[in-house]
Design a protein around this motif. Structure first.
Motif, mmCIF file in Angstrom:
data_model
loop_
_atom_site.group_PDB
_atom_site.id
_atom_site.type_symbol
_atom_site.label_atom_id
_atom_site.label_comp_id
_atom_site.label_asym_id
_atom_site.label_seq_id
_atom_site.Cartn_x
_atom_site.Cartn_y
_atom_site.Cartn_z
ATOM 1 N N LYS A 139 -60.520 66.476 72.147
ATOM 2 C CA LYS A 139 -60.159 65.113 71.774
ATOM 3 C C LYS A 139 -58.642 65.033 71.633
ATOM 4 C CE LYS A 139 -60.945 61.545 68.350
ATOM 5 N NZ LYS A 139 -61.255 61.242 66.978
ATOM 6 N N THR A 140 -58.073 64.168 72.433
ATOM 7 C CA THR A 140 -56.652 63.867 72.299
ATOM 8 C C THR A 140 -56.580 62.336 72.284
ATOM 9 O OG1 THR A 140 -56.124 63.604 74.645
ATOM 10 C CG2 THR A 140 -56.092 65.859 73.778
ATOM 11 N N PRO A 141 -55.414 61.761 72.017
ATOM 12 C CA PRO A 141 -55.358 60.295 72.023
ATOM 13 C C PRO A 141 -55.738 59.684 73.371
ATOM 14 C CG PRO A 141 -53.451 61.195 70.911
ATOM 15 C CD PRO A 141 -54.161 62.349 71.528
ATOM 16 N N ASP A 146 -64.350 58.498 66.538
ATOM 17 C CA ASP A 146 -63.487 57.344 66.728
ATOM 18 C C ASP A 146 -62.524 57.692 67.862
ATOM 19 O OD1 ASP A 146 -62.541 54.830 65.835
ATOM 20 O OD2 ASP A 146 -60.848 55.810 64.893
ATOM 21 N N PRO A 159 -62.928 50.734 57.533
ATOM 22 C CA PRO A 159 -63.132 51.873 56.626
ATOM 23 C C PRO A 159 -64.280 51.619 55.646
ATOM 24 C CG PRO A 159 -60.790 51.383 56.803
ATOM 25 C CD PRO A 159 -61.521 50.288 57.534
ATOM 26 N N ILE A 162 -69.910 60.549 63.866
ATOM 27 C CA ILE A 162 -69.077 59.383 64.167
ATOM 28 C C ILE A 162 -67.825 59.899 64.847
ATOM 29 C CG2 ILE A 162 -67.907 57.326 63.277
ATOM 30 C CD1 ILE A 162 -69.468 57.563 60.716
ATOM 31 N N GLU A 201 -51.553 57.602 69.394
ATOM 32 C CA GLU A 201 -51.275 58.977 69.019
ATOM 33 C C GLU A 201 -51.274 59.160 67.515
ATOM 34 O OE1 GLU A 201 -47.872 60.458 70.989
ATOM 35 O OE2 GLU A 201 -48.766 60.162 72.970
ATOM 36 N N LYS A 202 -51.102 58.043 66.801
ATOM 37 C CA LYS A 202 -50.991 58.177 65.362
ATOM 38 C C LYS A 202 -51.994 57.281 64.665
ATOM 39 C CE LYS A 202 -46.145 59.279 65.734
ATOM 40 N NZ LYS A 202 -44.783 58.777 65.666
ATOM 41 N N TYR A 203 -52.619 57.823 63.624
ATOM 42 C CA TYR A 203 -53.541 57.028 62.835
ATOM 43 C C TYR A 203 -52.764 55.883 62.192
ATOM 44 C CZ TYR A 203 -56.118 55.490 58.841
ATOM 45 O OH TYR A 203 -56.729 54.704 57.914
ATOM 46 N N GLY A 204 -53.328 54.697 62.225
ATOM 47 C CA GLY A 204 -52.688 53.558 61.581
ATOM 48 C C GLY A 204 -51.767 52.793 62.514
#
Lengths: 107, 201
Positions: A97-99, A67, A41, A65, A72-75
């Protein structure tokens, strides 16, 4: 337009400032960069700050950018495979955009 | 000492609250709503043209009673974060070329200023437009930075007054954060947002 792939090993050897300089040099040279892994970050925000400093309304409008992390989940993806795509601003558009799927259009 | 704190409650700190997010997600509408709810005349200018807020707008000495607890805060309405600024985009809104270039230059300065303020806020609201897919890198970068700096952040899933709003998608993408669906425009769920702010104060 050229596409450069840069491995995690190559990035590991660079300091933040060197990574940012390399990214902006390539992007300003009309290159799409695909990085293995993510920028931290802190590195991303430094990249944005430096991008803003280098914007010239007539020749360089900034960067995209994207990513792409297989989670499926951020973090939740600290140890999963991921890619970071950095492109000249306005030159790529994310169509979907999907996971598990990323589709981009390059203009 | 601990029993005294338990008896009288921990003194709430004054929040220096940064309102962050991408352009046109409703940051200024939210800042205006908070000011109004605190009895202060809102001053932020809302516009459909992106990057209307190009300097950090500070509203100090705000105070709000939330269920008997006093929430004191300084609210900072931040310029919208972006990774690119194309002055030509502003031409579509009827600006002349000269005006568009000037706006672009000011927007660039605003983004740098907003990023610098990350070191000076002690709480943040990340505003996300719930009518759009929440995978925008600006959101991920912003929330990642706030986390890394240890700054408590509440995610406001804004624009739920619109029929296409899907705030549940934002909750799915950021499961480790408090996500509060709101409409800064109509005031819907602002009470929940204030309760969350009291918790982090």
């Amino acid at each position: 337009m050229k596409i450069d792939f840069i491995s995690k090993n190559a990035l590991k050897r660079l300091k933040t400032r060197e990574k940012i300089d390399m990214i902006l040099r390539l992007v300003k040279n009309n290159t799409i960069i695909v990085l293995e892994g993510n920028l931290s970050p802190g590195e991303q925000i430094e990249l944005v700050k430096e991008t803003m400093r280098q914007i010239d309304p007539l020749s360089f409008i900034g960067i995209e950018i994207i990513d792409f992390t297989n989670a499926e989940k951020y973090g939740a993806a600290k140890n999963t495979a991921s890619l970071t795509i950095i492109a000249p601003g306005g030159k790529v558009e994310v169509i979907k955009k999907t996971p598990n799927y990323l589709s981009m259009q390059v203009s | 000492m601990a029993w005294l704190l338990r008896l009288f409650g921990r003194k709430k700190r004054r929040l220096v609250l940064g309102i962050y997010g991408a352009p046109n997600v409703g940051k200024t509408t939210l800042a205006n709503r908070i000011a109004k709810d605190c009895g202060v005349e809102p001053k932020g200018i809302v516009s459909e043209i992106p990057h209307e807020t190009r300097i950090v707008e500070k509203v100090e000495e705000l105070s709000l009673n939330v269920d008997g607890k006093v929430l004191q805060m300084t609210v900072l309405d931040m310029p919208g974060l972006a990774t690119k600024i194309n002055y030509r985009d502003f031409l579509n809104y009827g600006l002349s070329e000269e005006e568009a270039v000037k706006r672009a230059k000011e927007a660039i300065k605003g983004i740098i200023e907003a990023v610098k303020w990350l070191d000076n806020v002690n709480a943040a609201i990340a505003v996300i437009d719930s009518t759009k897919v929440p995978y925008d890198q600006v959101n991920i970068m912003l929330i990642g930075n706030l986390e890394a700096k240890g700054i408590p952040v509440i995610i406001a899933a804004n624009k739920i007054d619109l029929p296409e709003a899907r705030p549940h998608l934002i909750k799915e993408v950021f499961p480790n954060h408090e996500v509060i669906p709101i409409s800064a425009l109509t005031g819907q769920n602002m009470d929940k947002l204030y309760e969350a702010l009291v918790k982090i104060a």
